[in-house]
Write a protein that holds these residues in place. Structure first.
Motif, PDB file in Angstrom:
ATOM      1  N   ALA A  29      41.575  48.518  48.542  1.00  0.00           N
ATOM      2  CA  ALA A  29      42.533  47.636  47.876  1.00  0.00           C
ATOM      3  C   ALA A  29      42.832  46.433  48.759  1.00  0.00           C
ATOM      4  O   ALA A  29      43.048  46.584  49.968  1.00  0.00           O
ATOM      5  N   VAL A  30      42.822  45.259  48.153  1.00  0.00           N
ATOM      6  CA  VAL A  30      43.215  44.026  48.847  1.00  0.00           C
ATOM      7  C   VAL A  30      44.222  43.303  47.956  1.00  0.00           C
ATOM      8  O   VAL A  30      44.350  43.608  46.766  1.00  0.00           O
ATOM      9  N   HIS A  31      44.925  42.320  48.542  1.00  0.00           N
ATOM     10  CA  HIS A  31      46.090  41.795  47.843  1.00  0.00           C
ATOM     11  C   HIS A  31      46.093  40.285  47.633  1.00  0.00           C
ATOM     12  O   HIS A  31      47.122  39.708  47.297  1.00  0.00           O
ATOM     13  N   ASP A  32      44.962  39.645  47.814  1.00  0.00           N
ATOM     14  CA  ASP A  32      44.868  38.222  47.467  1.00  0.00           C
ATOM     15  C   ASP A  32      43.451  37.919  46.983  1.00  0.00           C
ATOM     16  O   ASP A  32      42.504  38.661  47.266  1.00  0.00           O
ATOM     17  N   GLY A  33      43.321  36.823  46.251  1.00  0.00           N
ATOM     18  CA  GLY A  33      42.055  36.509  45.620  1.00  0.00           C
ATOM     19  C   GLY A  33      40.931  36.191  46.587  1.00  0.00           C
ATOM     20  O   GLY A  33      39.782  36.590  46.363  1.00  0.00           O
TER      21      GLY A  33
END
Length: 225
Positions: A29-33
């Motif tokens: 999971a990552v949290h920016d585009g």
């Protein structure tokens, strides 16, 4: 199967991660585009869950970029309810499906399975067969001649990868990327440990399937007489 979640709502990303891991998917999971785009370019993911509203780079731009670069990984967009124009734009740029928030776990899992089937992937509920063995990826079971053994997740993922690649040699680098992630610190000896575990279980079941080492390259599944 390895899934990338690109979602800036931390609690939602964490909840999705736990839900998918319980279904025996490997999840990052990552949290920016921008980070999502960098990860998607690695080529190790079987599916992307991509939020539209993201910092650094919005999800539509991420989608447009990977499709322009020839990356065909299935993408399911996570959208706010009512964002009709974004849904249409996303589908036009090559999204495979979309799910409107809030969504049910059952709906999301069904859409993931459908997207993987359209790509031709084997979804975790299926049983994979090779020689005299069957691998139940949902139950983490290795079956041979009416006997079965329980596998741990990494063993199941490794055997699934070897079976789906059939007679092709699977490089150690690819195994590390698919099982641990492209930015993992896992090394070749981690792969060798799980290969050893699987070999012992195949021998215990008296299977004719063998994991053959191709020196300096990787491994291939073979059936012996």
């Amino acid at each position: 199967m390895r899934i990338l979640i690109v979602e800036d709502e931390i609690h939602l990303a964490e909840a999705l991660t736990q839900i998918l891991k319980k279904q025996n998917y490997s999840v990052d999971a990552v949290h920016d585009g921008q980070t999502g785009l960098d990860n998607a370019r690695s080529g190790i993911y079987d599916l992307l869950l991509l939020d539209i509203m993201l910092p650094e780079m919005d999800g539509i731009t991420v989608l447009k970029t990977i499709r322009t670069e020839g990356i065909h990984t299935p993408v399911i967009l996570l959208t706010a309810r009512g964002e009709i124009s974004d849904k249409i734009t996303g589908l036009d740029y090559g999204a495979d499906d979309y799910v409107a928030k809030p969504f049910s776990t059952e709906e999301l899992l069904a859409r993931i399975r459908a997207a993987l089937r359209r790509k031709g992937e084997v979804v975790p509920e299926d049983t994979l067969k090779f020689g005299d063995i069957e691998l139940n990826t949902a139950g983490l079971k290795l079956i041979c001649k009416e006997k079965e053994l329980k596998l741990i997740l990494k063993e199941s993922e490794l055997l699934e990868l070897l079976i789906t690649r059939k007679s092709a040699v699977t490089p150690k680098e690819l195994i590390i990327e698919k099982l641990w992630g492209f930015d993992s610190e896992a090394e070749y000896n981690n792969v060798e440990v799980y290969v050893s575990f699987l070999r012992k279980k195949l021998a215990f079941l008296k299977s004719t399937v063998r994991i053959t080492t191709i020196r300096s390259v990787g491994y291939v599944l073979e059936v012996t007489e």
